[in-house]
Design a protein around this motif. Structure first.
Motif, PDB file in Angstrom:
ATOM      1  N   ALA A  62      55.341  46.449 -27.555  1.00  0.00           N
ATOM      2  CA  ALA A  62      55.067  46.932 -28.915  1.00  0.00           C
ATOM      3  C   ALA A  62      56.030  48.049 -29.301  1.00  0.00           C
ATOM      4  CB  ALA A  62      53.616  47.405 -29.023  1.00  0.00           C
ATOM      5  N   ALA A  63      56.297  48.956 -28.374  1.00  0.00           N
ATOM      6  CA  ALA A  63      57.224  50.056 -28.646  1.00  0.00           C
ATOM      7  C   ALA A  63      58.637  49.542 -28.904  1.00  0.00           C
ATOM      8  CB  ALA A  63      57.222  51.051 -27.488  1.00  0.00           C
ATOM      9  N   ALA A  64      58.969  48.397 -28.307  1.00  0.00           N
ATOM     10  CA  ALA A  64      60.295  47.799 -28.500  1.00  0.00           C
ATOM     11  C   ALA A  64      60.353  46.917 -29.745  1.00  0.00           C
ATOM     12  CB  ALA A  64      60.679  46.994 -27.263  1.00  0.00           C
ATOM     13  N   GLY A  65      59.236  46.853 -30.489  1.00  0.00           N
ATOM     14  CA  GLY A  65      59.228  46.109 -31.748  1.00  0.00           C
ATOM     15  C   GLY A  65      58.550  44.756 -31.707  1.00  0.00           C
ATOM     16  N   GLU A  66      57.953  44.398 -30.587  1.00  0.00           N
ATOM     17  CA  GLU A  66      57.254  43.120 -30.499  1.00  0.00           C
ATOM     18  C   GLU A  66      56.045  43.145 -31.427  1.00  0.00           C
ATOM     19  OE1 GLU A  66      57.216  39.720 -30.137  1.00  0.00           O
ATOM     20  OE2 GLU A  66      58.315  40.252 -28.320  1.00  0.00           O
ATOM     21  N   THR A  67      55.745  42.011 -32.061  1.00  0.00           N
ATOM     22  CA  THR A  67      54.627  41.955 -33.002  1.00  0.00           C
ATOM     23  C   THR A  67      53.299  41.781 -32.286  1.00  0.00           C
ATOM     24  OG1 THR A  67      54.640  39.542 -33.311  1.00  0.00           O
ATOM     25  CG2 THR A  67      56.144  40.851 -34.714  1.00  0.00           C
ATOM     26  N   SER A  68      52.247  42.264 -32.917  1.00  0.00           N
ATOM     27  CA  SER A  68      50.908  42.125 -32.337  1.00  0.00           C
ATOM     28  C   SER A  68      50.496  40.661 -32.270  1.00  0.00           C
ATOM     29  CB  SER A  68      49.889  42.936 -33.131  1.00  0.00           C
ATOM     30  OG  SER A  68      49.834  42.493 -34.466  1.00  0.00           O
ATOM     31  N   LEU A  73      49.177  36.231 -28.632  1.00  0.00           N
ATOM     32  CA  LEU A  73      49.256  34.804 -28.343  1.00  0.00           C
ATOM     33  C   LEU A  73      49.922  34.468 -27.006  1.00  0.00           C
ATOM     34  CD1 LEU A  73      50.043  33.419 -31.899  1.00  0.00           C
ATOM     35  CD2 LEU A  73      47.929  33.142 -30.574  1.00  0.00           C
ATOM     36  N   VAL A  74      50.372  35.463 -26.259  1.00  0.00           N
ATOM     37  CA  VAL A  74      51.008  35.182 -24.963  1.00  0.00           C
ATOM     38  C   VAL A  74      50.070  34.385 -24.062  1.00  0.00           C
ATOM     39  CG1 VAL A  74      51.863  36.237 -22.824  1.00  0.00           C
ATOM     40  CG2 VAL A  74      52.652  37.075 -25.023  1.00  0.00           C
ATOM     41  N   ALA A  75      48.801  34.710 -24.059  1.00  0.00           N
ATOM     42  CA  ALA A  75      47.843  34.013 -23.192  1.00  0.00           C
ATOM     43  C   ALA A  75      47.688  32.536 -23.569  1.00  0.00           C
ATOM     44  CB  ALA A  75      46.486  34.703 -23.242  1.00  0.00           C
ATOM     45  N   ALA A  76      48.014  32.193 -24.807  1.00  0.00           N
ATOM     46  CA  ALA A  76      47.897  30.812 -25.282  1.00  0.00           C
ATOM     47  C   ALA A  76      49.248  30.311 -25.782  1.00  0.00           C
ATOM     48  CB  ALA A  76      46.846  30.741 -26.384  1.00  0.00           C
ATOM     49  N   TRP A  77      50.311  30.674 -25.101  1.00  0.00           N
ATOM     50  CA  TRP A  77      51.674  30.391 -25.573  1.00  0.00           C
ATOM     51  C   TRP A  77      51.942  28.913 -25.773  1.00  0.00           C
ATOM     52  CZ3 TRP A  77      54.920  27.330 -22.766  1.00  0.00           C
ATOM     53  CH2 TRP A  77      54.596  27.130 -21.426  1.00  0.00           C
ATOM     54  N   ARG A  78      51.305  28.043 -25.012  1.00  0.00           N
ATOM     55  CA  ARG A  78      51.570  26.603 -25.147  1.00  0.00           C
ATOM     56  C   ARG A  78      51.172  26.072 -26.523  1.00  0.00           C
ATOM     57  NH1 ARG A  78      52.892  24.352 -20.217  1.00  0.00           N
ATOM     58  NH2 ARG A  78      52.277  25.553 -18.404  1.00  0.00           N
ATOM     59  N   GLU A  79      50.139  26.648 -27.094  1.00  0.00           N
ATOM     60  CA  GLU A  79      49.644  26.198 -28.390  1.00  0.00           C
ATOM     61  C   GLU A  79      50.184  27.036 -29.553  1.00  0.00           C
ATOM     62  OE1 GLU A  79      47.458  26.894 -25.769  1.00  0.00           O
ATOM     63  OE2 GLU A  79      47.326  24.795 -25.163  1.00  0.00           O
ATOM     64  N   ALA A  80      50.909  28.089 -29.250  1.00  0.00           N
ATOM     65  CA  ALA A  80      51.402  29.007 -30.281  1.00  0.00           C
ATOM     66  C   ALA A  80      52.792  28.584 -30.754  1.00  0.00           C
ATOM     67  CB  ALA A  80      51.447  30.432 -29.735  1.00  0.00           C
ATOM     68  N   THR A  81      53.046  28.786 -32.029  1.00  0.00           N
ATOM     69  CA  THR A  81      54.331  28.401 -32.624  1.00  0.00           C
ATOM     70  C   THR A  81      55.275  29.588 -32.788  1.00  0.00           C
ATOM     71  OG1 THR A  81      53.438  28.705 -34.838  1.00  0.00           O
ATOM     72  CG2 THR A  81      53.265  26.484 -33.889  1.00  0.00           C
ATOM     73  N   VAL A  82      54.918  30.746 -32.261  1.00  0.00           N
ATOM     74  CA  VAL A  82      55.687  31.969 -32.503  1.00  0.00           C
ATOM     75  C   VAL A  82      56.727  32.284 -31.429  1.00  0.00           C
ATOM     76  CG1 VAL A  82      53.850  33.002 -33.898  1.00  0.00           C
ATOM     77  CG2 VAL A  82      53.908  33.410 -31.424  1.00  0.00           C
ATOM     78  N   GLU A  85      62.105  28.351 -27.928  1.00  0.00           N
ATOM     79  CA  GLU A  85      62.149  27.396 -26.816  1.00  0.00           C
ATOM     80  C   GLU A  85      62.523  28.110 -25.515  1.00  0.00           C
ATOM     81  OE1 GLU A  85      61.304  24.054 -26.482  1.00  0.00           O
ATOM     82  OE2 GLU A  85      60.357  24.510 -28.393  1.00  0.00           O
ATOM     83  N   ALA A  86      63.451  29.050 -25.583  1.00  0.00           N
ATOM     84  CA  ALA A  86      63.850  29.795 -24.378  1.00  0.00           C
ATOM     85  C   ALA A  86      62.677  30.608 -23.839  1.00  0.00           C
ATOM     86  CB  ALA A  86      65.040  30.699 -24.690  1.00  0.00           C
ATOM     87  N   GLU A  87      61.936  31.272 -24.714  1.00  0.00           N
ATOM     88  CA  GLU A  87      60.768  32.052 -24.270  1.00  0.00           C
ATOM     89  C   GLU A  87      59.715  31.143 -23.656  1.00  0.00           C
ATOM     90  OE1 GLU A  87      61.062  35.703 -27.492  1.00  0.00           O
ATOM     91  OE2 GLU A  87      59.956  33.887 -28.030  1.00  0.00           O
TER      92      GLU A  87
END
Length: 157
Positions: A62-68, A73-82, A85-87
């Protein structure tokens, strides 16, 4: 909750962790994108239930500018569109590398190829070391019940 060990007050822990944490600093300085590093560290920590690391990496990202939204959505990254492809490739490799005992097959050839499609050898090396490092740190913190909630961004840098 009180920690079972105070790593900062224990001379033996301080000596060992000084060298151990230098590996973390080397990964941080690698060409693997900083945002990817924080997302991977967060996901590995979620899987392992390491509250102290979840606290740290959520706040650092968050301090580096990552959005909330992305952090949530990291825990559900497979279903997230944010996620790029590299991430997604990095998160998949991180999950498979963390769940070795669950999958019993280690990291699949497909997950490796997906990551290799997006990262060069130096970045892949950093990604593998990061996943391994985070799993080790998570275990240190979970075993000793390190509490979460008081971390301040930059505290250990």
């Amino acid at each position: 909750m009180d920690a079972r060990l105070n790593y900062f007050a224990n001379p033996a822990a301080g000596k060992a962790l000084k060298h151990f944490m230098s590996a973390g600093r080397a990964v941080k300085a690698s060409p693997l994108p900083a945002a990817t590093q924080e997302l991977v560290a967060l996901r590995v920590s979620q899987i392992n239930g390491c509250a102290a690391c979840i606290d740290m990496h959520t706040k650092e990202a968050a301090a580096a500018g990552e959005t909330s939204v992305r952090l949530s959505l990291v825990a559900a990254w497979r279903e997230a569109t944010v996620f790029t492809e590299a991430e997604r490739a990095a998160l998949e490799l991180a999950e498979e590398g963390t769940r070795i005992a669950d999958a019993a097959r280690g990291v699949s050839d497909e997950a490796w190829a997906y990551a290799a499609k997006h990262y060069d050898e130096e970045q892949l090396t950093a990604l593998v070391v990061l996943v391994s490092f985070m799993n080790a740190v998570n275990r240190l913190n979970v075993i000793t019940r390190q509490p979460a909630g008081t971390y301040e961004p930059g505290q250990f840098h």
